[in-house]
Write a protein that holds these residues in place. Structure first.
Motif, PDB file in Angstrom:
ATOM      1  N   SER A  95      78.260  -0.832 -63.084  1.00 54.05           N
ATOM      2  CA  SER A  95      78.010  -0.694 -64.490  1.00 54.05           C
ATOM      3  C   SER A  95      78.951  -1.842 -65.455  1.00 54.05           C
ATOM      4  CB  SER A  95      78.633   0.677 -65.212  1.00 54.05           C
ATOM      5  OG  SER A  95      80.058   0.947 -64.575  1.00 54.05           O
ATOM      6  N   GLN A 143      70.054   5.371 -69.839  1.00 48.17           N
ATOM      7  CA  GLN A 143      68.863   5.231 -68.752  1.00 48.17           C
ATOM      8  C   GLN A 143      69.145   4.358 -67.707  1.00 48.17           C
ATOM      9  OE1 GLN A 143      66.112   3.905 -71.735  1.00 48.17           O
ATOM     10  NE2 GLN A 143      65.327   5.786 -72.264  1.00 48.17           N
ATOM     11  N   ASN A 144      68.250   4.565 -66.509  1.00 51.10           N
ATOM     12  CA  ASN A 144      68.439   3.332 -65.769  1.00 51.10           C
ATOM     13  C   ASN A 144      67.812   2.273 -66.026  1.00 51.10           C
ATOM     14  OD1 ASN A 144      69.612   4.985 -63.482  1.00 51.10           O
ATOM     15  ND2 ASN A 144      67.809   5.727 -62.662  1.00 51.10           N
ATOM     16  N   GLU A 184      65.604  -0.673 -65.183  1.00 54.56           N
ATOM     17  CA  GLU A 184      64.575  -0.962 -63.974  1.00 54.56           C
ATOM     18  C   GLU A 184      63.984  -2.368 -64.390  1.00 54.56           C
ATOM     19  OE1 GLU A 184      62.321   2.547 -63.157  1.00 54.56           O
ATOM     20  OE2 GLU A 184      63.530   3.804 -63.944  1.00 54.56           O
ATOM     21  N   ARG A 190      69.739   3.399 -57.705  1.00 51.91           N
ATOM     22  CA  ARG A 190      69.556   4.689 -58.567  1.00 51.91           C
ATOM     23  C   ARG A 190      67.919   4.783 -58.349  1.00 51.91           C
ATOM     24  NH1 ARG A 190      73.842   5.426 -63.006  1.00 51.91           N
ATOM     25  NH2 ARG A 190      75.618   5.359 -61.814  1.00 51.91           N
ATOM     26  N   THR A 191      67.262   3.780 -58.111  1.00 50.17           N
ATOM     27  CA  THR A 191      65.863   4.194 -57.808  1.00 50.17           C
ATOM     28  C   THR A 191      65.260   3.850 -56.544  1.00 50.17           C
ATOM     29  OG1 THR A 191      64.960   1.935 -58.391  1.00 50.17           O
ATOM     30  CG2 THR A 191      65.480   3.533 -60.294  1.00 50.17           C
ATOM     31  N   ARG A 202      71.339  10.754 -68.204  1.00 45.04           N
ATOM     32  CA  ARG A 202      71.865  10.277 -66.941  1.00 45.04           C
ATOM     33  C   ARG A 202      71.765  11.356 -65.922  1.00 45.04           C
ATOM     34  NH1 ARG A 202      77.516   7.643 -66.613  1.00 45.04           N
ATOM     35  NH2 ARG A 202      76.816   7.647 -64.571  1.00 45.04           N
ATOM     36  N   ALA A 216      68.065  11.317 -65.028  1.00 44.69           N
ATOM     37  CA  ALA A 216      67.674  10.106 -64.165  1.00 44.69           C
ATOM     38  C   ALA A 216      68.307  10.756 -62.856  1.00 44.69           C
ATOM     39  CB  ALA A 216      68.449   9.060 -64.728  1.00 44.69           C
ATOM     40  N   TYR A 217      69.329  11.022 -62.621  1.00 45.80           N
ATOM     41  CA  TYR A 217      69.806  11.511 -61.362  1.00 45.80           C
ATOM     42  C   TYR A 217      68.773  12.623 -60.482  1.00 45.80           C
ATOM     43  CZ  TYR A 217      72.274  14.214 -57.631  1.00 45.80           C
ATOM     44  OH  TYR A 217      72.731  15.039 -56.628  1.00 45.80           O
ATOM     45  N   GLU A 235      67.169   9.622 -58.676  1.00 46.71           N
ATOM     46  CA  GLU A 235      67.978   9.310 -57.650  1.00 46.71           C
ATOM     47  C   GLU A 235      68.135  10.687 -56.562  1.00 46.71           C
ATOM     48  OE1 GLU A 235      73.007   8.908 -57.469  1.00 46.71           O
ATOM     49  OE2 GLU A 235      71.705   7.842 -59.298  1.00 46.71           O
TER      50      GLU A 235
END
Length: 181
Positions: free
Chosen positions: A49, A76-77, A79, A106-107, A155, A158-159, A163
């Motif tokens: 980050s 958001q991730n 990408e 994270r992806t 977040r 997204a996890y 993730e």
């Protein structure tokens, strides 16, 4: 962090460069543990980050910087393949034989890139840091005024959606150490 032993973590990965990635839901304690381990073992610490904020501030009007800023503001991730390359370049620049990476990948796509990149020259170990949702929420809010319920929810989503499945799918080929905080 009390009660966590660092002894024996690096012995199986001696003789080659080691990359220890800390992943998990927002507020679980990834950064705290990653910094502590890097300090204890005298390794380099890389914050994804912090790197992304620095990258977006270098040329704030570029499409890439705007994308990074907007994604981070709402949790958001990010990408973008071009950003993965820049993160990997920054990781390559780490000087230590022990490198602690906070918050990347994270992806699944980012994991494939990292794995392909690192396994040529070193070992990759994932530390999956987790706790209950209420503790995560409380810790997340304590980090600053920009950490809102909307950002936390995004977040956490997204996890949950990206993730965790990534960790499950790569668990057979990359060592994953679960740490409940």
């Amino acid at each position: 962090m009390n009660g966590i032993s660092y002894e024996g973590i690096v012995s199986p990965i001696a003789l080659r460069k080691a990359y220890l990635c800390f992943l998990g839901p927002p507020g679980a304690g990834k950064t705290t543990l990653a910094k502590a381990l890097a300090g204890k073992l005298k390794g380099d610490y890389f914050s994804t980050s912090t790197f992304l904020r620095s990258l977006s501030s270098q040329n704030p009007k570029s499409e890439e910087s705007i994308h990074i800023g907007q994604a981070m503001a709402v949790g958001q991730n990010i990408e973008m393949h071009s950003i993965y390359g820049k993160i990997l370049e920054a990781i390559d620049a780490l000087q230590s034989d022990l490198n602690v990476i906070d918050g990347f990948p994270r992806t699944s796509e980012a994991m494939r890139e990292l794995r392909r990149h690192i396994l040529e020259s070193g070992h990759l170990v994932i530390f999956h840091v987790f706790t209950d949702v209420e503790t995560c929420r409380s810790q997340f809010y304590s980090k600053g005024p920009d950490n809102t319920e909307a950002v936390f929810s995004q977040r956490l989503k997204a996890y949950t959606e990206l993730e965790r499945p990534m960790l499950s799918s790569f668990g057979a080929s990359i060592p994953i150490i679960d740490i409940r905080t």
